[in-house]
Design a protein around this motif. Structure first.
Motif, PDB file in Angstrom:
ATOM      1  N   ASP A 178      31.660  36.921 -43.396  1.00  0.00           N
ATOM      2  CA  ASP A 178      32.177  37.453 -42.132  1.00  0.00           C
ATOM      3  C   ASP A 178      32.153  38.966 -41.906  1.00  0.00           C
ATOM      4  N   PRO A 179      32.058  39.396 -40.688  1.00  0.00           N
ATOM      5  CA  PRO A 179      32.238  40.816 -40.515  1.00  0.00           C
ATOM      6  C   PRO A 179      33.370  41.424 -40.859  1.00  0.00           C
TER       7      PRO A 179
ATOM      8  N   LEU B  26      25.367  39.056 -36.612  1.00  0.00           N
ATOM      9  CA  LEU B  26      26.403  39.119 -37.557  1.00  0.00           C
ATOM     10  C   LEU B  26      25.800  39.247 -39.035  1.00  0.00           C
ATOM     11  N   PRO B  27      26.535  39.448 -39.836  1.00  0.00           N
ATOM     12  CA  PRO B  27      26.104  39.442 -41.209  1.00  0.00           C
ATOM     13  C   PRO B  27      25.734  37.959 -41.515  1.00  0.00           C
TER      14      PRO B  27
ATOM     15  N   ASP C  11      28.231  45.082 -43.286  1.00  0.00           N
ATOM     16  CA  ASP C  11      29.031  44.159 -42.923  1.00  0.00           C
ATOM     17  C   ASP C  11      29.699  44.221 -41.316  1.00  0.00           C
ATOM     18  N   LEU C  12      29.061  44.594 -40.582  1.00  0.00           N
ATOM     19  CA  LEU C  12      29.459  45.046 -39.235  1.00  0.00           C
ATOM     20  C   LEU C  12      28.847  43.899 -38.399  1.00  0.00           C
ATOM     21  N   ALA C  13      29.678  43.399 -37.218  1.00  0.00           N
ATOM     22  CA  ALA C  13      29.006  42.810 -36.230  1.00  0.00           C
ATOM     23  C   ALA C  13      28.482  43.708 -35.310  1.00  0.00           C
TER      24      ALA C  13
ATOM     25  N   PRO D  50      24.374  44.788 -39.797  1.00  0.00           N
ATOM     26  CA  PRO D  50      25.088  43.620 -40.157  1.00  0.00           C
ATOM     27  C   PRO D  50      24.837  43.322 -41.820  1.00  0.00           C
TER      28      PRO D  50
ATOM     29  N   THR E 192      33.722  45.212 -35.668  1.00  0.00           N
ATOM     30  CA  THR E 192      32.612  44.975 -34.731  1.00  0.00           C
ATOM     31  C   THR E 192      32.400  46.210 -33.859  1.00  0.00           C
TER      32      THR E 192
END
Length: 237
Positions: A38-39, A33-34, A73-75, A69, A42
């Motif tokens: 928050d991501p 996770l970032p 900003d991606l999970a 991440p 996903t």
């Protein structure tokens, strides 16, 4: 500033996870996770063929978890399908030729839903594209990215299912792929009107080499989180 290289690992919150399948198996996985936010979406990665060395630590999956991440900003969820072993450990069960793995895909989707992760996208590579096409048109899934699709197990009926779903499908086909090359891929995927197919010059099935890794990761981000594209090639230490 440091150049982002093959071995670069950028900051993220990383945790080992266990996915539980409907037939009672535990699958080894990792969520990245970032680091401090928050991501926005996903990525659920589906790895190449385990009988030919594919696993959650295959290089594209590992590099996506190491970079996306922080950069986009991606999970990133990656896991070993049943019977698959990597440095992270071995998932229970035995290889199911893509059929029993439907429960693995379902377990990953359900885990992400239970964790409250946003906007689920499947990213399949080689064998993983078969799993995405056969079992991934789930109501909880927003779309899919296919890397080096082979279309050995997945067929026209599966493509028809994706067409009917209306879910976006991004397909990256290496010019020099061992199994399915761009011209044939365009013909096969023509039955999915919403599919976007990109032929990648001089690339091969395994996407070896940092230039090809960057193409793959950039195209994923362009589709899933466009404001973060193109990805930087340097990171501020």
């Amino acid at each position: 500033m440091s150049e982002i290289r093959a071995a670069t690992v950028l900051p993220a919150r990383r945790e080992t996870v266990t996915l539980h399948t409907a037939d009672g198996l535990d699958l080894v996985g990792e969520l990245a996770l970032p680091a401090d936010r928050d991501p926005v979406a996903t990525l659920i990665f589906l790895h190449p063929l385990p009988t030919h060395g594919g696993m959650m630590d295959s290089h594209l999956l590992r590099k996506a978890a190491n970079r996306l991440p922080a950069l986009a900003d991606l999970a990133v969820l990656r896991f070993n399908t049943r019977g698959t072993t990597s440095e992270q450990g071995r998932s229970q069960g035995e290889f199911g030729e893509g059929q029993a793995e439907r429960l693995d895909v379902a377990a990953a989707i359900a885990w992400c839903q239970a964790a409250g992760l946003p906007r689920l996208w499947l990213v399949g590579w080689s064998f993983g594209t078969e799993l995405a096409l056969m079992w991934g048109a789930d109501p909880a899934v927003e779309g899919a990215v296919l890397l080096s699709p082979a279309l050995h197990r997945a067929g026209d009926a599966d493509l028809g299912t994706w067409a009917a779903s209306g879910k976006p499908l991004l397909i990256l086909v290496p010019e020099l792929d061992d199994y399915l090359r761009p011209d044939e891929a365009r013909r096969r995927f023509a039955r999915v009107p919403q599919a976007e197919l990109i032929a990648v010059d001089r690339a091969k099935h395994l996407w070896v080499g940092e230039p090809y890794v960057r193409i793959v990761l950039n195209e994923i981000v362009r589709r899933v989180n466009p404001p973060a594209a193109p990805l930087p090639t340097e990171w501020k230490d």
